[in-house]
Scaffold this motif. Structure first.
Motif, PDB file in Angstrom:
ATOM      1  N   UNK A   1      37.569  -4.295  26.968  1.00  0.00           N
ATOM      2  CA  UNK A   1      37.399  -3.228  25.991  1.00  0.00           C
ATOM      3  C   UNK A   1      37.421  -1.898  26.733  1.00  0.00           C
ATOM      4  N   UNK A   2      38.182  -0.952  26.205  1.00  0.00           N
ATOM      5  CA  UNK A   2      38.307   0.370  26.807  1.00  0.00           C
ATOM      6  C   UNK A   2      37.933   1.425  25.778  1.00  0.00           C
TER       7      UNK A   2
ATOM      8  N   UNK B   1      37.522   2.966  20.603  1.00  0.00           N
ATOM      9  CA  UNK B   1      37.626   1.855  21.541  1.00  0.00           C
ATOM     10  C   UNK B   1      38.743   0.917  21.115  1.00  0.00           C
ATOM     11  N   UNK B   2      39.317   0.225  22.075  1.00  0.00           N
ATOM     12  CA  UNK B   2      40.339  -0.767  21.775  1.00  0.00           C
ATOM     13  C   UNK B   2      40.207  -1.933  22.746  1.00  0.00           C
ATOM     14  N   UNK B   3      40.712  -3.091  22.329  1.00  0.00           N
ATOM     15  CA  UNK B   3      40.675  -4.303  23.144  1.00  0.00           C
ATOM     16  C   UNK B   3      42.065  -4.548  23.692  1.00  0.00           C
TER      17      UNK B   3
ATOM     18  N   UNK C   1      40.651   7.115  30.566  1.00  0.00           N
ATOM     19  CA  UNK C   1      40.261   5.908  29.832  1.00  0.00           C
ATOM     20  C   UNK C   1      39.227   5.175  30.677  1.00  0.00           C
ATOM     21  N   UNK C   2      38.115   4.772  30.045  1.00  0.00           N
ATOM     22  CA  UNK C   2      37.032   4.115  30.770  1.00  0.00           C
ATOM     23  C   UNK C   2      36.823   2.701  30.240  1.00  0.00           C
ATOM     24  N   UNK C   3      36.492   1.793  31.135  1.00  0.00           N
ATOM     25  CA  UNK C   3      36.303   0.394  30.768  1.00  0.00           C
ATOM     26  C   UNK C   3      34.854   0.162  30.342  1.00  0.00           C
ATOM     27  N   UNK C   4      34.674  -0.606  29.253  1.00  0.00           N
ATOM     28  CA  UNK C   4      33.353  -0.979  28.788  1.00  0.00           C
ATOM     29  C   UNK C   4      33.047  -2.401  29.242  1.00  0.00           C
TER      30      UNK C   4
END
Length: 152
Positions: free
Chosen positions: A59-60, A52-54, A82-85
C-alpha cells in the motif's frame, strides 16, 4: 508530564470525513526519512489531497505533502514523494477487496506519533458521499453545535 510529540495528532484530514463515509479504519506505519520525521514534529504536513492505492500487495500513499526541513541542506527529501505504508497481509487483502467495488477508495484520516514515538497513519476504506449526504452531515453538525451552545 507529557513528553514531546507523544499521542499528539500532527495532521488530521477533516475533509475526508466530510467527503467520504468511512467504513473501516486501519492503523499503518509509514516509511519516512529523517528530515521527514523532523518536519512532521514541527507540524509541517498536509493530507488534504492525499490518497492511497494498492500495488503488488503493498500500500502506498500519494499526494501527501511533507514540507522540506528548514535545516536539511542537501539531504532534504522530496515533499511530494510516494511513501510506502506498513500493513499486515490480511489488512491489505481486505483493502484490495474493498477497492474492487465501485466508488470505494482508501483515504488517509490522520497522522500522529505513537506511544513508542513511531509515525503512524490512520487510513480508512471509504465510499464517496452524495451531495444530499453532505447536506445531512452539515445539518447534523449545526444541530449538535446548537445543543452544545444551549447546554453551557
Amino acid at each position: 508530564m507529557k513528553t514531546k510529540g507523544r499521542n499528539d495528532t500532527v495532521i488530521s484530514n477533516r475533509k475526508a470525513r466530510f467527503e467520504f463515509e468511512i467504513l473501516e479504519t486501519y492503523e499503518a506505519g509509514i516509511i519516512l526519512t529523517g528530515t521527514e520525521v523532523k518536519s512532521l514534529r514541527a507540524g509541517k504536513a498536509n493530507l488534504q489531497e492525499a490518497y492511497c492505492y494498492v500495488q503488488d500487495d503493498e500500500v502506498f500513499i500519494k499526494g501527501m505533502t511533507i514540507a522540506e526541513y528548514d535545516k536539511g541542506g542537501y539531504s532534504n527529501h522530496d515533499p511530494q514523494r510516494v511513501r510506502k505504508l506498513l500493513l499486515r497481509k490480511k489488512e491489505i487483502a481486505k483493502l484490495r477487496k474493498g477497492l474492487e467495488q465501485q466508488g470505494y477508495t482508501i483515504s488517509p484520516l490522520k497522522l500522529y506519533f505513537s506511544d513508542r514515538n513511531f509515525v503512524k497513519i490512520d487510513v480508512g476504506l471509504a465510499r464517496g458521499k452524495k451531495t444530499y449526504d453532505k447536506r445531512e452531515s452539515i445539518k447534523d453538525r449545526d444541530m449538535q453545535r446548537d445543543l452544545d451552545r444551549h447546554s453551557d
